[in-house]
Design a protein around this motif. Structure first.
Motif, PDB file in Angstrom:
ATOM      1  N   ALA A 194     -23.078 -21.163-121.930  1.00 54.66           N
ATOM      2  CA  ALA A 194     -22.232 -21.537-120.800  1.00 54.66           C
ATOM      3  C   ALA A 194     -20.752 -21.491-121.124  1.00 54.66           C
ATOM      4  O   ALA A 194     -19.921 -21.293-120.239  1.00 54.66           O
ATOM      5  N   SER A 195     -20.403 -21.654-122.398  1.00 52.66           N
ATOM      6  CA  SER A 195     -19.000 -21.816-122.776  1.00 52.66           C
ATOM      7  C   SER A 195     -18.460 -20.572-123.455  1.00 52.66           C
ATOM      8  O   SER A 195     -19.198 -19.720-123.931  1.00 52.66           O
ATOM      9  N   ASP A 196     -17.154 -20.505-123.499  1.00 49.30           N
ATOM     10  CA  ASP A 196     -16.446 -19.417-124.163  1.00 49.30           C
ATOM     11  C   ASP A 196     -15.321 -20.049-124.965  1.00 49.30           C
ATOM     12  O   ASP A 196     -14.600 -20.908-124.471  1.00 49.30           O
ATOM     13  N   TYR A 197     -15.175 -19.613-126.218  1.00 50.92           N
ATOM     14  CA  TYR A 197     -14.139 -20.228-127.063  1.00 50.92           C
ATOM     15  C   TYR A 197     -12.743 -20.100-126.454  1.00 50.92           C
ATOM     16  O   TYR A 197     -11.854 -20.907-126.708  1.00 50.92           O
ATOM     17  N   ALA A 198     -12.538 -19.071-125.616  1.00 54.23           N
ATOM     18  CA  ALA A 198     -11.227 -18.903-124.981  1.00 54.23           C
ATOM     19  C   ALA A 198     -11.105 -19.711-123.693  1.00 54.23           C
ATOM     20  O   ALA A 198     -10.032 -19.791-123.111  1.00 54.23           O
ATOM     21  N   LYS A 199     -12.242 -20.289-123.232  1.00 53.82           N
ATOM     22  CA  LYS A 199     -12.255 -21.153-122.050  1.00 53.82           C
ATOM     23  C   LYS A 199     -11.800 -20.443-120.777  1.00 53.82           C
ATOM     24  O   LYS A 199     -11.310 -21.071-119.856  1.00 53.82           O
ATOM     25  N   VAL A 200     -11.950 -19.155-120.720  1.00 54.73           N
ATOM     26  CA  VAL A 200     -11.584 -18.430-119.497  1.00 54.73           C
ATOM     27  C   VAL A 200     -12.806 -17.918-118.748  1.00 54.73           C
ATOM     28  O   VAL A 200     -12.680 -17.486-117.606  1.00 54.73           O
ATOM     29  N   CYS A 201     -13.960 -17.961-119.371  1.00 53.10           N
ATOM     30  CA  CYS A 201     -15.156 -17.404-118.732  1.00 53.10           C
ATOM     31  C   CYS A 201     -16.363 -18.309-118.889  1.00 53.10           C
ATOM     32  O   CYS A 201     -17.480 -17.848-119.133  1.00 53.10           O
ATOM     33  N   THR A 202     -16.155 -19.610-118.762  1.00 50.51           N
ATOM     34  CA  THR A 202     -17.295 -20.518-118.744  1.00 50.51           C
ATOM     35  C   THR A 202     -18.051 -20.365-117.431  1.00 50.51           C
ATOM     36  O   THR A 202     -17.520 -19.852-116.450  1.00 50.51           O
ATOM     37  N   VAL A 203     -19.308 -20.807-117.433  1.00 50.05           N
ATOM     38  CA  VAL A 203     -20.113 -20.791-116.212  1.00 50.05           C
ATOM     39  C   VAL A 203     -20.765 -22.158-116.055  1.00 50.05           C
ATOM     40  O   VAL A 203     -20.892 -22.918-117.020  1.00 50.05           O
ATOM     41  N   PRO A 204     -21.196 -22.509-114.834  1.00 53.32           N
ATOM     42  CA  PRO A 204     -21.779 -23.834-114.606  1.00 53.32           C
ATOM     43  C   PRO A 204     -23.055 -24.055-115.409  1.00 53.32           C
ATOM     44  O   PRO A 204     -23.907 -23.169-115.516  1.00 53.32           O
ATOM     45  N   HIS A 205     -23.216 -25.245-115.957  1.00 58.61           N
ATOM     46  CA  HIS A 205     -24.401 -25.579-116.737  1.00 58.61           C
ATOM     47  C   HIS A 205     -25.670 -25.489-115.909  1.00 58.61           C
ATOM     48  O   HIS A 205     -26.747 -25.211-116.453  1.00 58.61           O
ATOM     49  N   GLU A 206     -25.564 -25.707-114.594  1.00 56.08           N
ATOM     50  CA  GLU A 206     -26.788 -25.690-113.783  1.00 56.08           C
ATOM     51  C   GLU A 206     -27.380 -24.286-113.656  1.00 56.08           C
ATOM     52  O   GLU A 206     -28.529 -24.136-113.216  1.00 56.08           O
ATOM     53  N   LEU A 207     -26.636 -23.248-114.013  1.00 56.20           N
ATOM     54  CA  LEU A 207     -27.198 -21.893-114.009  1.00 56.20           C
ATOM     55  C   LEU A 207     -28.097 -21.644-115.214  1.00 56.20           C
ATOM     56  O   LEU A 207     -28.809 -20.643-115.267  1.00 56.20           O
ATOM     57  N   PHE A 208     -28.042 -22.517-116.193  1.00 52.36           N
ATOM     58  CA  PHE A 208     -28.853 -22.419-117.402  1.00 52.36           C
ATOM     59  C   PHE A 208     -30.261 -22.893-117.068  1.00 52.36           C
ATOM     60  O   PHE A 208     -30.486 -24.059-116.778  1.00 52.36           O
ATOM     61  N   ILE A 209     -31.224 -21.982-117.074  1.00 52.98           N
ATOM     62  CA  ILE A 209     -32.577 -22.331-116.638  1.00 52.98           C
ATOM     63  C   ILE A 209     -33.408 -22.852-117.811  1.00 52.98           C
ATOM     64  O   ILE A 209     -33.203 -22.456-118.965  1.00 52.98           O
ATOM     65  N   THR A 210     -34.334 -23.718-117.506  1.00 56.45           N
ATOM     66  CA  THR A 210     -35.179 -24.303-118.547  1.00 56.45           C
ATOM     67  C   THR A 210     -36.664 -24.057-118.306  1.00 56.45           C
ATOM     68  O   THR A 210     -37.494 -24.463-119.106  1.00 56.45           O
ATOM     69  N   GLU A 211     -36.988 -23.402-117.193  1.00 62.09           N
ATOM     70  CA  GLU A 211     -38.385 -23.065-116.930  1.00 62.09           C
ATOM     71  C   GLU A 211     -38.567 -21.553-117.049  1.00 62.09           C
ATOM     72  O   GLU A 211     -37.614 -20.802-117.077  1.00 62.09           O
ATOM     73  N   LYS A 212     -39.837 -21.122-117.101  1.00 62.56           N
ATOM     74  CA  LYS A 212     -40.112 -19.697-117.216  1.00 62.56           C
ATOM     75  C   LYS A 212     -39.736 -18.983-115.921  1.00 62.56           C
ATOM     76  O   LYS A 212     -39.940 -19.505-114.828  1.00 62.56           O
ATOM     77  N   LYS A 213     -39.193 -17.799-116.064  1.00 57.08           N
ATOM     78  CA  LYS A 213     -38.816 -16.974-114.920  1.00 57.08           C
ATOM     79  C   LYS A 213     -39.296 -15.544-115.153  1.00 57.08           C
ATOM     80  O   LYS A 213     -39.752 -15.184-116.247  1.00 57.08           O
ATOM     81  N   CYS A 214     -39.147 -14.711-114.124  1.00 53.06           N
ATOM     82  CA  CYS A 214     -39.511 -13.300-114.219  1.00 53.06           C
ATOM     83  C   CYS A 214     -38.268 -12.426-114.086  1.00 53.06           C
ATOM     84  O   CYS A 214     -37.266 -12.828-113.480  1.00 53.06           O
ATOM     85  N   THR A 215     -38.353 -11.230-114.635  1.00 50.42           N
ATOM     86  CA  THR A 215     -37.329 -10.205-114.438  1.00 50.42           C
ATOM     87  C   THR A 215     -38.010  -8.919-113.985  1.00 50.42           C
ATOM     88  O   THR A 215     -39.231  -8.768-114.112  1.00 50.42           O
ATOM     89  N   PHE A 216     -37.208  -7.973-113.468  1.00 50.33           N
ATOM     90  CA  PHE A 216     -37.719  -6.678-113.009  1.00 50.33           C
ATOM     91  C   PHE A 216     -37.013  -5.549-113.742  1.00 50.33           C
ATOM     92  O   PHE A 216     -35.801  -5.618-114.003  1.00 50.33           O
ATOM     93  N   THR A 217     -37.769  -4.516-114.068  1.00 48.57           N
ATOM     94  CA  THR A 217     -37.175  -3.283-114.571  1.00 48.57           C
ATOM     95  C   THR A 217     -37.603  -2.112-113.703  1.00 48.57           C
ATOM     96  O   THR A 217     -38.659  -2.147-113.052  1.00 48.57           O
ATOM     97  N   TYR A 218     -36.785  -1.077-113.731  1.00 46.25           N
ATOM     98  CA  TYR A 218     -37.040   0.177-113.016  1.00 46.25           C
ATOM     99  C   TYR A 218     -36.755   1.283-114.014  1.00 46.25           C
ATOM    100  O   TYR A 218     -35.599   1.529-114.375  1.00 46.25           O
ATOM    101  N   GLY A 219     -37.817   1.925-114.520  1.00 42.30           N
ATOM    102  CA  GLY A 219     -37.612   2.843-115.632  1.00 42.30           C
ATOM    103  C   GLY A 219     -37.036   2.053-116.805  1.00 42.30           C
ATOM    104  O   GLY A 219     -37.514   0.972-117.140  1.00 42.30           O
ATOM    105  N   PRO A 220     -35.976   2.540-117.429  1.00 35.89           N
ATOM    106  CA  PRO A 220     -35.373   1.800-118.544  1.00 35.89           C
ATOM    107  C   PRO A 220     -34.384   0.733-118.094  1.00 35.89           C
ATOM    108  O   PRO A 220     -33.818   0.029-118.930  1.00 35.89           O
ATOM    109  N   LEU A 221     -34.155   0.607-116.787  1.00 39.60           N
ATOM    110  CA  LEU A 221     -33.076  -0.244-116.282  1.00 39.60           C
ATOM    111  C   LEU A 221     -33.570  -1.625-115.877  1.00 39.60           C
ATOM    112  O   LEU A 221     -34.535  -1.759-115.120  1.00 39.60           O
TER     113      LEU A 221
END
Length: 615
Positions: A511-538
């Motif tokens: 969530a944090s960045d040592y330069a403090k310019v690109c932090t993101v909200p802690h609530e975006l950090f997930i703690t449960e299992k999720k899924c992702t999708f790929t299309y070919g190599p992408l």
């Protein structure tokens, strides 16, 4: 000695025309060819050696010394690709400027005190990057000599390296005890030392590489990091020593293994090759993150088991370099598979039109910054071109028996070999799931042709006769041939199959960045299992670039491996690919828009809720 595949990049002249080329050309113009590049980017990196401020606060050393070497090595790769005499002249003049700052004894550095190489461990947060910076300066100078033949530059590099070795010996300082992270940044000077040895035949450099560096990675007392002995043990990196999040620095460790590979090439000692191969296979198994690269942020700390991911482009670049080296020495297709996945996802996501990410995230926005008080430099930015053009060297290769097509974005390649030459053209819409045209023309003696079958492709069809063999399709025709290849690009759901190890350290690093310019909200950090999708190599993502709302990005219904997804290609500015996507998840239907991860957030964004890869 085990028989190795023989392949020389110098035998292959490749030109890219697809998405890689379109993005690369804009980046190259901004970083290497523009007046801004010459008057600001190169100049700022050169003047580091005049200003020498890295130890103005001796206990908190910084790392301005790395930037010129990285920038010049990237410029050299771009020169080789573009064959630009103007760029070659800029490179040579830049090297001359740098060696003009050399001290009488040969020292060139960003630290005023060349002996300030040992970390003050009594000071919290202290760092020392003195020899790390000199590593990149030495490598840059050797690289400039290789393309110019300028003996003055090689002589300066030799004197520079001798000064370092002699000073360490005179002060009774072991290089493993210098710098940060168990000496790995400093010891990664192994590769440029060996390159210098190749050009000078000065045994001092080989002896230093063997006895001062490599021997200290086979210690019976197990002193950190003991890279060769630990690698040969087969234990995963995160188990070598406690608290890997504090010491297992991925980029620097991989840089050391790149040096070990060079030591194998120089000496033929098989244990060095074995150590690199076991290490690379180890991190692929245990440190492969969901974005296709390795490590969590910049640490080998069980990244495979962390569902949230932060990936540094420098790590992607050096993982791809390891895959490249091992492929050309073993002809093992698994390294091309790993390279492709990393390149089109984690790496390309970090490439902006005029900049580069410091790290790419799995949700929110990516990190971007400058570093060490510089305006136009940071570690990954200066390295990016080296990653882009590694693709160029692997797209088509040759062995004694085969010409091999490995990658399928549009390109033209010309290969020369004893008794003949070959021209390969790749055309068509690979990413649009259209047939790819491949045309091979031979002059003189013809070789056999083979085509890699991608690991993600269940249904591979080709309009030529031949046979499948070890992951390739070997074509019967010897000589000129024009044919097409089709790939199965259906979307695939990936369920996270581990037990998430994300904890306090992971949250802080994500969530944090040592330069403090690109932090993101802690609530975006997930703690449960999720899924992702790929299309070919992408890898695919939801993004505001596609017009998604924040609710669509972060609150879509749950999916599983049995979820059905239908994709319809649409145009969205600034993306490789975008799709209108319709989902059927156990009877729950919904729709959204997806695009490729590489272009979902590739800019210096201020919006910290811009994208997400998770469902």
């Amino acid at each position: 000695m085990t028989k190795r595949m023989v392949f020389s990049p110098k035998l292959c002249d490749t030109r890219l025309f697809g998405e890689t080329a379109r993005r690369a050309e804009v980046f190259f113009e901004n970083r290497f060819f523009s007046d801004f590049a010459k008057n600001e980017v190169f100049k700022e990196a050169e003047e580091v050696f005049k200003n020498m401020i890295d130890d103005e606060q001796p206990k908190f050393g910084i790392w301005q010394g790395e930037f010129w070497g990285k920038q010049i090595l990237s410029a050299i790769e771009v020169y080789k690709y573009k064959n630009s005499e103007k760029l070659k002249e800029l490179i040579e003049n830049s090297a001359k400027k740098v060696i003009s700052y050399a001290r009488e004894d040969g020292y060139i550095g960003s630290y005023r005190d060349s002996k300030n190489v040992v970390l003050d461990k009594s000071v919290e947060g202290a760092s020392n990057w003195n020899i790390w910076g000199r590593k990149y300066t030495l490598w840059g100078l050797v690289g400039v000599y290789e393309i110019t033949g300028n003996q003055e530059i090689l002589d300066a590099a030799e004197k520079f390296a001798v000064q370092l070795i002699d000073e360490l010996h005179a002060e009774n300082i072991e290089i493993r005890n210098t710098g940060t992270f168990s000496g790995m940044p400093s010891c990664s000077i192994l590769k440029p030392m060996l390159l210098l040895y190749r050009h000078t035949n000065n045994k001092k450099f080989l002896d230093f590489s063997l006895h001062d560096i490599a021997d200290n990675w086979e210690r019976e007392d197990g002193a950190m990091p003991n890279l060769i002995k630990n690698s040969l043990s087969g234990k995963k990196v995160a188990d070598w020593y406690p608290e890997p999040g504090l010491w297992a620095k991925a980029y620097e460790m991989m840089s050391c293994f790149e040096g070990i590979m060079e030591l194998y090439l120089v000496t033929g000692e098989e244990k060095y090759f074995d150590a690199v191969k076991i290490f690379a296979d180890n991190i692929t198994e245990h440190e492969k993150n969901v974005l296709g690269s390795v490590a969590f942020n910049d640490m080998f700390a069980d990244a495979k088991y962390a569902i949230n991911t932060l990936s540094e482009p420098c790590d992607s670049i050096h993982y791809m370099r390891l895959c490249y080296e091992l492929y050309i020495l073993t002809d093992d297709i698994k390294y091309i598979h790993a390279f492709e996945t990393c390149y089109f996802n984690a790496f390309m996501a970090g490439l902006y039109h005029d900049w580069a990410s410091r790290a790419v995230r799995s949700a929110g926005r990516h990190m971007w910054t400058n570093q060490a008080g510089m305006k136009y430099q940071h570690c990954c930015l200066n390295n990016m071109a080296r990653g882009i053009l590694r693709y160029n060297e692997l797209a088509v290769v040759q062995t004694e028996e085969f010409v091999t097509v490995n990658l399928f974005d549009e390109f033209f390649a010309k290969l020369a070999y004893d008794g003949g030459e070959c021209e390969i053209s790749i055309s068509g819409g690979f990413f649009e799931n259209k047939p790819v045209g491949i045309c091979a023309k031979f002059n003189g003696n013809a070789k056999k042709l083979r085509v890699r079958i991608p690991h993600w492709c269940e249904n591979f069809s080709i309009s030529a006769s031949g046979k499948r063999e070890s992951g390739y399709f070997e074509i019967d025709t010897v000589g000129d041939i024009d044919f097409s290849v089709s790939f199965d690009m259906k979307p695939i759901v990936h369920e996270f199959d581990g037990i998430p190890c994300d904890g306090e350290w992971h949250l802080f690093r994500w969530a944090s960045d040592y330069a403090k310019v690109c932090t993101v909200p802690h609530e975006l950090f997930i703690t449960e299992k999720k899924c992702t999708f790929t299309y070919g190599p992408l890898l695919l993502a939801k993004s505001k670039k596609c017009g998604n709302t924040e609710a669509e990005i972060f609150d879509t219904p749950a999916v599983c491996a049995d979820t059905k997804i239908d994709l319809e290609l649409v145009k969205k500015d600034g993306t490789y690919l975008a799709f209108d996507a319709r989902f059927d998840a156990d009877g729950k239907k919904f729709a959204t828009t997806l695009c490729d991860f590489a272009s979902c957030a590739n800019d210096r964004l201020e919006d910290d809720r811009y994208f997400c890869i998770y469902f």
